[in-house]
Design a protein around this motif. Sequence first.
Motif, PDB file in Angstrom:
ATOM      1  N   ILE A  90      31.749  52.376  26.960  1.00  0.00           N
ATOM      2  CA  ILE A  90      31.375  51.124  25.849  1.00  0.00           C
ATOM      3  C   ILE A  90      30.672  52.041  24.665  1.00  0.00           C
ATOM      4  O   ILE A  90      29.826  52.744  25.135  1.00  0.00           O
ATOM      5  CB  ILE A  90      30.663  50.110  26.514  1.00  0.00           C
ATOM      6  CG1 ILE A  90      31.470  49.212  27.647  1.00  0.00           C
ATOM      7  CG2 ILE A  90      30.428  49.154  25.640  1.00  0.00           C
ATOM      8  CD1 ILE A  90      32.723  48.597  27.091  1.00  0.00           C
ATOM      9  N   LYS A  95      33.943  52.265  32.685  1.00  0.00           N
ATOM     10  CA  LYS A  95      34.649  51.813  31.510  1.00  0.00           C
ATOM     11  C   LYS A  95      33.727  52.360  30.467  1.00  0.00           C
ATOM     12  O   LYS A  95      32.281  51.830  30.535  1.00  0.00           O
ATOM     13  CB  LYS A  95      35.020  50.188  31.422  1.00  0.00           C
ATOM     14  CG  LYS A  95      35.387  49.854  29.989  1.00  0.00           C
ATOM     15  CD  LYS A  95      36.664  50.118  29.554  1.00  0.00           C
ATOM     16  CE  LYS A  95      37.106  49.611  28.417  1.00  0.00           C
ATOM     17  NZ  LYS A  95      37.969  50.210  27.540  1.00  0.00           N
ATOM     18  N   ALA A 109      39.560  45.470  32.103  1.00  0.00           N
ATOM     19  CA  ALA A 109      40.326  46.880  32.067  1.00  0.00           C
ATOM     20  C   ALA A 109      40.556  47.206  33.453  1.00  0.00           C
ATOM     21  O   ALA A 109      41.530  47.961  33.824  1.00  0.00           O
ATOM     22  CB  ALA A 109      39.294  47.799  31.490  1.00  0.00           C
ATOM     23  N   TYR A 118      30.291  43.366  27.503  1.00  0.00           N
ATOM     24  CA  TYR A 118      30.487  44.713  28.211  1.00  0.00           C
ATOM     25  C   TYR A 118      31.013  44.932  29.430  1.00  0.00           C
ATOM     26  O   TYR A 118      31.870  45.391  29.747  1.00  0.00           O
ATOM     27  CB  TYR A 118      29.265  45.591  28.141  1.00  0.00           C
ATOM     28  CG  TYR A 118      28.409  45.678  26.796  1.00  0.00           C
ATOM     29  CD1 TYR A 118      29.101  45.826  25.483  1.00  0.00           C
ATOM     30  CD2 TYR A 118      27.162  46.222  26.874  1.00  0.00           C
ATOM     31  CE1 TYR A 118      28.736  45.997  24.242  1.00  0.00           C
ATOM     32  CE2 TYR A 118      26.467  46.486  25.548  1.00  0.00           C
ATOM     33  CZ  TYR A 118      27.345  46.221  24.329  1.00  0.00           C
ATOM     34  OH  TYR A 118      26.579  46.509  23.052  1.00  0.00           O
ATOM     35  N   GLU A 126      32.741  42.183  30.609  1.00  0.00           N
ATOM     36  CA  GLU A 126      33.953  41.382  30.496  1.00  0.00           C
ATOM     37  C   GLU A 126      35.092  42.605  30.476  1.00  0.00           C
ATOM     38  O   GLU A 126      36.024  42.552  30.965  1.00  0.00           O
ATOM     39  CB  GLU A 126      33.837  40.370  29.429  1.00  0.00           C
ATOM     40  CG  GLU A 126      35.389  39.758  29.442  1.00  0.00           C
ATOM     41  CD  GLU A 126      35.419  38.790  28.286  1.00  0.00           C
ATOM     42  OE1 GLU A 126      35.768  37.696  28.465  1.00  0.00           O
ATOM     43  OE2 GLU A 126      34.738  39.157  27.225  1.00  0.00           O
ATOM     44  N   SER A 127      34.842  43.303  29.529  1.00  0.00           N
ATOM     45  CA  SER A 127      35.676  44.504  28.771  1.00  0.00           C
ATOM     46  C   SER A 127      35.879  45.388  30.273  1.00  0.00           C
ATOM     47  O   SER A 127      37.249  45.839  30.351  1.00  0.00           O
ATOM     48  CB  SER A 127      34.871  45.376  28.010  1.00  0.00           C
ATOM     49  OG  SER A 127      35.020  44.574  26.676  1.00  0.00           O
TER      50      SER A 127
END
Length: 144
Positions: free
Chosen positions: A17, A15, A45, A38, A40-41
């Motif tokens: 960032i 992912k 996703a 970061y 967690e995102s």
Amino acid sequence: MSRPRAQRKDFQYFKPIEVRWGDMDALGHVNNAQYFVYSESARIAYLAELFADDPSFMNGQGPILAQISCDYHAQVHYPAQLDVGIGITRLGRSSLVLACPIFHQGQDSAIAEVSATLVWFDYQAQASIAVPQRLRAQFQPGAN
């Protein structure tokens, strides 16, 4: 003796960032708590993509965070582009551990390594349930 840093080649899901100016602290580097944001995102996703066609995901059942930790290897400063990898390192009946190494884009060694233990949870019953089969299928050699 320190263990080797996570390597980009060992992960298949990433992912991207973008580090924001507000992510930094008074010392001029990214605040330690931002690494958890970061990761967690990236976790959300990854799971949202895996369960995109499952209406029960996050609407009746899904993961809850049971434990999280981070090993920091290098400072990050604004501006920066990062990639957060996701890999399953342990799988139990109702829990799993995700490795979430954070890399500078274009670099092979992790600058930080977040480890998150998730419990699969039935929100209505307020009880843990078995990790879904489609997530179990991701826990195969080379599947990370």
